[in-house]
Design an enzyme around this catalytic site. Structure first.
Site, PDB file in Angstrom:
ATOM      1  N   LYS A   1       0.788  -1.133   0.056  1.00 19.57           N
ATOM      2  CA  LYS A   1      -0.117   0.055   0.076  1.00 19.57           C
ATOM      3  C   LYS A   1       0.672   1.484   0.038  1.00 19.57           C
ATOM      4  CE  LYS A   1      -3.172  -1.030  -0.800  1.00 19.57           C
ATOM      5  NZ  LYS A   1      -3.271  -1.742  -1.930  1.00 19.57           N
TER       6      LYS A   1
ATOM      7  N   ARG B   1      -7.735   3.985  -4.717  1.00 19.53           N
ATOM      8  CA  ARG B   1      -8.842   4.554  -3.854  1.00 19.53           C
ATOM      9  C   ARG B   1      -8.853   6.064  -3.871  1.00 19.53           C
ATOM     10  NH1 ARG B   1      -9.119   5.944   1.633  1.00 19.53           N
ATOM     11  NH2 ARG B   1      -7.071   6.066   1.697  1.00 19.53           N
TER      12      ARG B   1
ATOM     13  N   TRP C   1       1.440   2.217  -8.796  1.00 18.20           N
ATOM     14  CA  TRP C   1       1.845   3.606  -9.420  1.00 18.20           C
ATOM     15  C   TRP C   1       3.221   3.608 -10.080  1.00 18.20           C
ATOM     16  CZ3 TRP C   1       2.410   8.420  -5.711  1.00 18.20           C
ATOM     17  CH2 TRP C   1       2.645   9.528  -6.376  1.00 18.20           C
TER      18      TRP C   1
ATOM     19  N   SER D   1      -4.652   2.965   3.836  1.00 17.86           N
ATOM     20  CA  SER D   1      -4.714   2.152   2.600  1.00 17.86           C
ATOM     21  C   SER D   1      -4.890   0.692   2.977  1.00 17.86           C
ATOM     22  CB  SER D   1      -3.507   2.676   1.921  1.00 17.86           C
ATOM     23  OG  SER D   1      -3.511   2.332   0.494  1.00 17.86           O
TER      24      SER D   1
ATOM     25  N   THR E   1       7.860  -6.796  -5.472  1.00 17.83           N
ATOM     26  CA  THR E   1       7.851  -7.819  -4.359  1.00 17.83           C
ATOM     27  C   THR E   1       7.615  -6.822  -3.030  1.00 17.83           C
ATOM     28  OG1 THR E   1       9.157  -9.348  -3.293  1.00 17.83           O
ATOM     29  CG2 THR E   1      10.322  -7.272  -3.997  1.00 17.83           C
ATOM     30  N   HIS E   2       7.050  -7.631  -2.401  1.00 18.94           N
ATOM     31  CA  HIS E   2       6.790  -6.840  -0.683  1.00 18.94           C
ATOM     32  C   HIS E   2       8.101  -7.594   0.141  1.00 18.94           C
ATOM     33  CE1 HIS E   2       3.397  -4.682  -2.138  1.00 18.94           C
ATOM     34  NE2 HIS E   2       2.677  -5.924  -1.959  1.00 18.94           N
TER      35      HIS E   2
ATOM     36  N   GLY F   1       2.364   2.466  -2.986  1.00 19.94           N
ATOM     37  CA  GLY F   1       2.428   2.914  -4.260  1.00 19.94           C
ATOM     38  C   GLY F   1       3.117   1.990  -5.293  1.00 19.94           C
ATOM     39  N   THR F   2       3.080   0.934  -4.894  1.00 15.81           N
ATOM     40  CA  THR F   2       3.559  -0.237  -6.082  1.00 15.81           C
ATOM     41  C   THR F   2       3.173  -0.197  -7.199  1.00 15.81           C
ATOM     42  OG1 THR F   2       3.275  -1.567  -3.789  1.00 15.81           O
ATOM     43  CG2 THR F   2       4.237  -2.704  -5.910  1.00 15.81           C
TER      44      THR F   2
ATOM     45  N   MET G   1      -4.655   7.775 -13.705  1.00 21.96           N
ATOM     46  CA  MET G   1      -4.499   6.299 -13.509  1.00 21.96           C
ATOM     47  C   MET G   1      -5.645   5.702 -13.024  1.00 21.96           C
ATOM     48  SD  MET G   1      -0.740   5.727 -12.370  1.00 21.96           S
ATOM     49  CE  MET G   1      -1.275   3.673 -12.098  1.00 21.96           C
TER      50      MET G   1
ATOM     51  N   TYR H   1       6.750   8.099  -1.364  1.00 23.37           N
ATOM     52  CA  TYR H   1       5.232   8.292  -2.006  1.00 23.37           C
ATOM     53  C   TYR H   1       5.089   9.897  -1.952  1.00 23.37           C
ATOM     54  CZ  TYR H   1       0.400   7.728  -2.495  1.00 23.37           C
ATOM     55  OH  TYR H   1      -1.296   7.988  -2.883  1.00 23.37           O
TER      56      TYR H   1
HETATM   57  P1  A3P Z   1      -4.608   5.001  -1.096  1.00 21.91           P
HETATM   58  O1  A3P Z   1      -5.516   3.767  -0.557  1.00 21.91           O
HETATM   59  O2  A3P Z   1      -4.418   5.843   0.205  1.00 21.91           O
HETATM   60  O3  A3P Z   1      -5.802   5.752  -2.148  1.00 21.91           O
HETATM   61  P2  A3P Z   1      -0.179  -0.301  -3.796  1.00 21.91           P
HETATM   62  O4  A3P Z   1      -0.167  -0.450  -5.051  1.00 21.91           O
HETATM   63  O5  A3P Z   1       1.270  -0.347  -3.051  1.00 21.91           O
HETATM   64  O6  A3P Z   1      -1.028  -1.274  -3.140  1.00 21.91           O
HETATM   65  O7  A3P Z   1      -0.602   0.990  -3.021  1.00 21.91           O
HETATM   66  C1  A3P Z   1      -1.909   1.327  -3.330  1.00 21.91           C
HETATM   67  C2  A3P Z   1      -1.988   3.075  -3.055  1.00 21.91           C
HETATM   68  O8  A3P Z   1      -1.418   3.732  -4.070  1.00 21.91           O
HETATM   69  C3  A3P Z   1      -3.459   3.413  -2.919  1.00 21.91           C
HETATM   70  O9  A3P Z   1      -3.444   4.382  -1.813  1.00 21.91           O
HETATM   71  C4  A3P Z   1      -3.936   3.882  -4.133  1.00 21.91           C
HETATM   72  O10 A3P Z   1      -4.918   4.704  -4.175  1.00 21.91           O
HETATM   73  C5  A3P Z   1      -2.226   4.748  -4.389  1.00 21.91           C
HETATM   74  N1  A3P Z   1      -1.987   5.150  -5.799  1.00 21.91           N
HETATM   75  C6  A3P Z   1      -2.221   4.373  -6.773  1.00 21.91           C
HETATM   76  N2  A3P Z   1      -1.941   5.018  -8.135  1.00 21.91           N
HETATM   77  C7  A3P Z   1      -1.518   6.350  -7.600  1.00 21.91           C
HETATM   78  C8  A3P Z   1      -1.094   7.504  -8.187  1.00 21.91           C
HETATM   79  N3  A3P Z   1      -1.023   7.574  -9.522  1.00 21.91           N
HETATM   80  N4  A3P Z   1      -0.805   8.507  -7.583  1.00 21.91           N
HETATM   81  C9  A3P Z   1      -0.882   8.536  -6.300  1.00 21.91           C
HETATM   82  N5  A3P Z   1      -1.249   7.631  -5.570  1.00 21.91           N
HETATM   83  C10 A3P Z   1      -1.741   6.275  -6.237  1.00 21.91           C
END
Ligand code: A3P
Length: 297
Positions: free
Chosen positions: A56, A258, A61, A134, A103-104, A58-59, A233, A194
């Site tokens: 959670k 989200r 992204w 998140s 990877t985590h 920003g993977t 996105m 992030y």
């Molecule tokens: P939130 O739940 O706070 O919105 P992961 O990919 O590691 O699972 O992380 C998910 C988090 O990254 C979610 O956070 C998601 O909304 C956020 N995210 C995904 N794409 C993004 C983007 N382009 N810019 C900023 N945050 C992003």
């Protein structure tokens, strides 16, 4: 490997595959040990890039940014990322080069050959309060047997602080990667937050491009930054959700997108929860040699 059933304060149970000191989610194939041994033995291929994160942070992204930089086009990846942790051996073997290995895992569980050959790596981290929100919101949206959580936020936050969520505690994970960097000061790993990406995505895209050595022109980097803004996105990944992402979601929406904000934790933490967090976990966070931003000014 041991199956661990961890109840939260209200008795709501989370089920893990526990091995080598880590609570792995049920999505890690088989008995986790055999899968991780396979991952540890994977061979490095020229151009491989490792994308390591705590969940959670920003993977997805960062994956899209890497994908665009490596393909040289500001176009989204049509498929869900392949993950060292969850993808089957067949899926991993079929991944075309250059490979983005998401990877985590902790450094001790990533492919030995990748590290020996000094493959390029990126570690993305996010402040632990927004990560908690998140994480909770994500688990509530999941439809994965063994990973669905019906608990309340107040109980989750304590479980999260105790480190009995998948991949243990935020502090343990971030510390492990910061230590890896300290012990291997010349290793080509970029630690990026992030919050920095949110503050100036164009600059972050440039940083990542410099790290990879992709040497693209400024117009392409502009286009990538614009495509990877949250709104863009979110729209794309909602309208064109992959079958894989749809399958793991309770309501068919894409659980990986989200709000995409810094500071949303303020809408979730009560004063008491925030005090509890600052009295316990934040003290551990402050000991880590890494700047952590909870809000953007
Ligand atoms: P939130 O739940 O706070 O919105 P992961 O990919 O590691 O699972 O992380 C998910 C988090 O990254 C979610 O956070 C998601 O909304 C956020 N995210 C995904 N794409 C993004 C983007 N382009 N810019 C900023 N945050 C992003």
């Amino acid at each position: 490997m041991e199956i661990r059933k961890v109840p939260d304060a209200d008795g709501e149970v989370m089920v893990y595959k526990f091995w080598d000191g880590v609570h792995f989610p049920g999505k890690v194939p088989g008995d986790a040990k055999t899968h991780i041994e396979y991952v540890l033995g994977k061979t490095y291929k020229q151009g491989d890039v490792l994308l390591a994160t705590f969940p959670k942070t920003g993977t997805h992204w960062t994956f899209e940014i890497l994908y665009m930089l490596l393909t040289g086009k500001a176009e989204y990846c049509p498929k869900s990322p392949v993950s060292l942790d969850y993808s089957t051996q067949e899926e991993q073997e079929n991944l075309g080069s250059p490979r983005i290995l998401g990877t985590h895992f902790y450094p001790k569980h990533v492919p030995r050959d990748f590290l020996e050959k000094r493959g390029k790596a990126i570690y993305v981290y996010r402040n632990p309060k927004d990560t908690a929100v998140s994480y909770y919101s994500f688990m509530k949206r999941l439809n994965i047997p063994g990973m669905t959580y019906n608990g309340k936020w107040d109980a989750f936050i304590d479980t999260y602080m105790q480190g009995t969520v998948p991949y243990n505690s935020w502090c343990e994970h971030v510390s492990a990667w910061v230590e890896f960097k300290k012990e291997n000061p010349d290793y080509p790993i970029l630690l990026i937050s992030y919050e920095d990406m949110k503050k100036d995505l164009r600059r972050s895209v440039q940083l990542i491009s410099d790290h990879l050595g992709t040497g693209h022109d400024s117009a392409l980097l502009d286009a990538i930054a614009s495509k990877c803004e949250f709104k863009e996105m979110f729209k794309e990944k909602t309208e064109n959700i992959s079958e894989t992402d749809k399958k793991i979601s309770l309501d068919g929406s894409n659980p990986f997108y989200r709000k995409g904000d810094v500071g949303d934790w303020k809408n979730w933490f009560t004063v008491a929860q925030n005090e509890r967090f600052d009295m316990t976990m934040k003290k551990e966070v402050d000991k880590i040699d890494l700047p952590v931003e909870y809000t953007l000014t």
